[in-house]
Design an enzyme around this catalytic site. Sequence first.
Site, PDB file in Angstrom:
ATOM      1  N   ASP A  58     -23.925  20.132 -35.467  1.00 21.15           N
ATOM      2  CA  ASP A  58     -23.790  19.216 -34.329  1.00 21.15           C
ATOM      3  C   ASP A  58     -22.319  19.105 -33.935  1.00 21.15           C
ATOM      4  OD1 ASP A  58     -24.160  16.463 -32.796  1.00 21.15           O
ATOM      5  OD2 ASP A  58     -26.179  17.195 -33.215  1.00 21.15           O
ATOM      6  N   TRP A  63     -27.789  20.757 -26.043  1.00 19.66           N
ATOM      7  CA  TRP A  63     -26.935  20.522 -24.865  1.00 19.66           C
ATOM      8  C   TRP A  63     -26.911  19.019 -24.607  1.00 19.66           C
ATOM      9  CZ3 TRP A  63     -26.148  24.496 -20.611  1.00 19.66           C
ATOM     10  CH2 TRP A  63     -25.485  23.950 -19.498  1.00 19.66           C
ATOM     11  N   ASP A  68     -36.461  14.341 -18.629  1.00 22.53           N
ATOM     12  CA  ASP A  68     -37.172  14.413 -17.356  1.00 22.53           C
ATOM     13  C   ASP A  68     -37.634  15.849 -17.128  1.00 22.53           C
ATOM     14  OD1 ASP A  68     -35.067  15.934 -15.789  1.00 22.53           O
ATOM     15  OD2 ASP A  68     -33.889  14.177 -16.353  1.00 22.53           O
ATOM     16  N   GLU A  79     -38.211  13.421 -53.111  1.00 21.88           N
ATOM     17  CA  GLU A  79     -38.137  13.388 -51.635  1.00 21.88           C
ATOM     18  C   GLU A  79     -38.194  14.802 -51.073  1.00 21.88           C
ATOM     19  OE1 GLU A  79     -35.412   9.576 -50.382  1.00 21.88           O
ATOM     20  OE2 GLU A  79     -34.387  11.365 -51.117  1.00 21.88           O
TER      21      GLU A  79
HETATM   22  C1  DGJ Z   1     -25.363  12.079 -29.130  1.00 25.75           C
HETATM   23  C2  DGJ Z   1     -26.566  12.765 -29.690  1.00 25.75           C
HETATM   24  O1  DGJ Z   1     -27.734  12.189 -29.261  1.00 25.75           O
HETATM   25  C3  DGJ Z   1     -26.436  12.790 -31.205  1.00 25.75           C
HETATM   26  O2  DGJ Z   1     -27.588  13.305 -31.777  1.00 25.75           O
HETATM   27  C4  DGJ Z   1     -25.240  13.600 -31.537  1.00 25.75           C
HETATM   28  O3  DGJ Z   1     -25.429  14.924 -31.110  1.00 25.75           O
HETATM   29  C5  DGJ Z   1     -24.005  13.013 -30.893  1.00 25.75           C
HETATM   30  N1  DGJ Z   1     -24.191  12.817 -29.497  1.00 25.75           N
HETATM   31  C6  DGJ Z   1     -22.816  13.890 -31.117  1.00 25.75           C
HETATM   32  O4  DGJ Z   1     -21.718  13.461 -30.468  1.00 25.75           O
END
Ligand code: DGJ
Length: 731
Positions: free
Chosen positions: A368, A479, A536, A616
């Site tokens: 991420d 994205w 959307d 878990e």
């Molecule tokens: C918002 C996203 O919804 C999160 O899951 C994560 O990717 C953060 N942004 C990262 O800045």
Amino acid sequence: MSVRYIESKKTFLLQTKSSTYQMKISDYGYLLHLYYGERLEDEDLSYLIQLQDRGFSPNPYEAGNDRTFSLDFLPQEFSSDGSSDYRLSSIEIKNGDGSYAFVGKVAKHQIYSGKYHLAGLPSLWTTEKDTADTLEIWLTDAVTQLTVVLCYCVLEEKDIITRSVRVINQSEDTIYLNRIMSMTMDFMDSDYDFIHFDGRHTMEREWSRNPLACGIQTVGSFRGASSHQHNPFAVLCESAANEDYGRCYGFSFVYSGNFMCKVEKDQYDQTRIVMGIHPKHFSWQMKPGESFTAPEVVLAYSGQGLTHLTHLYHNVYRENLCKSPYAKKERPILINSWEAAYFDFDEEKLLKIAGDAVDMGVELFVLDDGWFGNRNNDNAALGDWDVNTAKLPRGLKGLSDEIHAMGLKFGIWIEPEMVSEDSELYRKHPDWCLQMPRRQPSRGRYQLVLDLSREDVRDYIVTSINGVLGSARIEYVKWDMNRFITDAWSAIAEKEKQGEIYHRYILGLYDIMNRIILTHPEVLFCGCSGGGGRFDPGMLYYQPQIWCSDNTDAVCRLKIQYGTTFVYPVSAMESHVSVCPNHQTGRTVPIKTRGVTAMDGILGYELDSTKMIQEEKQICREQIQSYKKDYALIAEGDYFRLTNPYTFMEYVAWEHVSRDQKEALISLVIMEKEANDAQRCVKAKGLNPGMYYQVEEMEGHFSGQVLMSAGLPVPNGLLQYEAIQYHIRAI
Ligand code: DGJ
């Protein structure tokens, strides 16, 4: 053909498998709405138009002494503006002479097979399997010659009608289009409930249902994205309607930016609903000869309640919306690094998380936020899409290679529409973001929004993101978009065109998604805007799945997913199992329940797998196996909401049923628990009453009729937030 014009009656007839839509050209050339509802054969419904002299409802001049004809109460397909209709208008034009009128009368029409095309906008597409016919009706203003083309496409077998509008400036003047609704629909009655989906960041698409009241109700967004606050989907249903009964009309807007849906109950107890681009800060300059295309609204009608309405949308959105080949493929089970590490990671830490996840059966590792520029917190580096070598010395390629060597696929996070002030990009091109002259722009999460109305900005984004995608083996991209738009002003647009920026931003977004996403069909793209801030159909055209919410608490997710399922298929909702106490709410819920809830979507994990105990991990391993076994049932089956978490507090239950009715999966989570409480049975839906089924979790065989009428006992021993699943298979 599913579309016909009956010359003798001057009616247009649209027929889907189970619904009929009828319109009529009235005396004087106005286009009236006659009917939308249960399928009727070729009957002429013109008798529904009852003219009467109504005080203070003006009459068009051409009606002469006839005081019974007034656009103020007649049901219409597209309302004029600035003349005799005081209800919600479909259009607002500033003409060359400064007047605001548009009075559209039918000039011509054409019917053709296939679907109309909306240049630059996502919309439903058809396959050879679909029968689709289009009707275009030209409404022209006799004075200005401005023309509005109403486009209807009937997807007969899918029971869907789509609508859009094209405005053509055939006048000799430059005009301003200040409002254009893609859809207007009039009903001659008003005994309806208005269902819409509202919320906030981390609590999206909360179900809301209220009877229509006199006056106007509005939902919408002018945040530059469809938003967490309101979703561009609404339902009007008869007040007695429930999941299995009643007339229900769905309105779904295929657009990712500012939108508005308004419903008016008028003085005569009639209803008008409009849906389109939000007119706030919208003003589109049209020179002579120019045209403007409004985004599409997808209409569905169910005479059998809300579940059937849901099935119509799920079906068409699964088959006729998303352009990615992944739409119809099984999605890999992922683990995402965000809640596991946030910005605090290096290659070693990531590899450990990935290593433990492989062992659980995870198939894709997603890195991420935080892998590029000097991105060590959310203050900096957006726009600088070069890898941070302090964290990843061997670059994305080095990490990706290691991840692949473990047998996992590799994915990354990007946020291409944004720029941090602390970035090389901003230092070089401060004028590339949206900001107004002489004012400091508002910040959101410290970041500014790039001006996607500009071609040079879009080219930069496309080149840099395509560069990243080419730099390593990347099979998944999340994205994101982490703030909404303010200061919608572009440094290069003329002042008369600044009212176009919100929409040009979205057109720019669709352009870059065409050039990035659709040129990488091998990559699975997941949409995100701080979770579900842009959930959307416009985004689902490009991305088969969207991160449903930043709220990973399973209990909150039950409501979020409940609301989402009314229109969006399960295959569109990415849903993760995260750690407890939950990072957003502090709540602790058993890991089984977190899994059962996340399985009501595209299952993933978002936790530090190195910190999990063996037990878990074993539960997750079993979850993954069971999910993969039932993937087709979950992702492609018919969906049934068995309870409403807003009105029934004891448990939440839902069900997936295969199209051939041979398999079903009921999932149930206990909510409010009392000691020594009543025995409940959960009743299945959608099974074949005459078929016999085995329930994996129970002894014996049951007919579909028994499972649907008598149901399955909910074990009394289950505690609050415990979950149970019933796997039902035909024998
Ligand atoms: C918002 C996203 O919804 C999160 O899951 C994560 O990717 C953060 N942004 C990262 O800045």
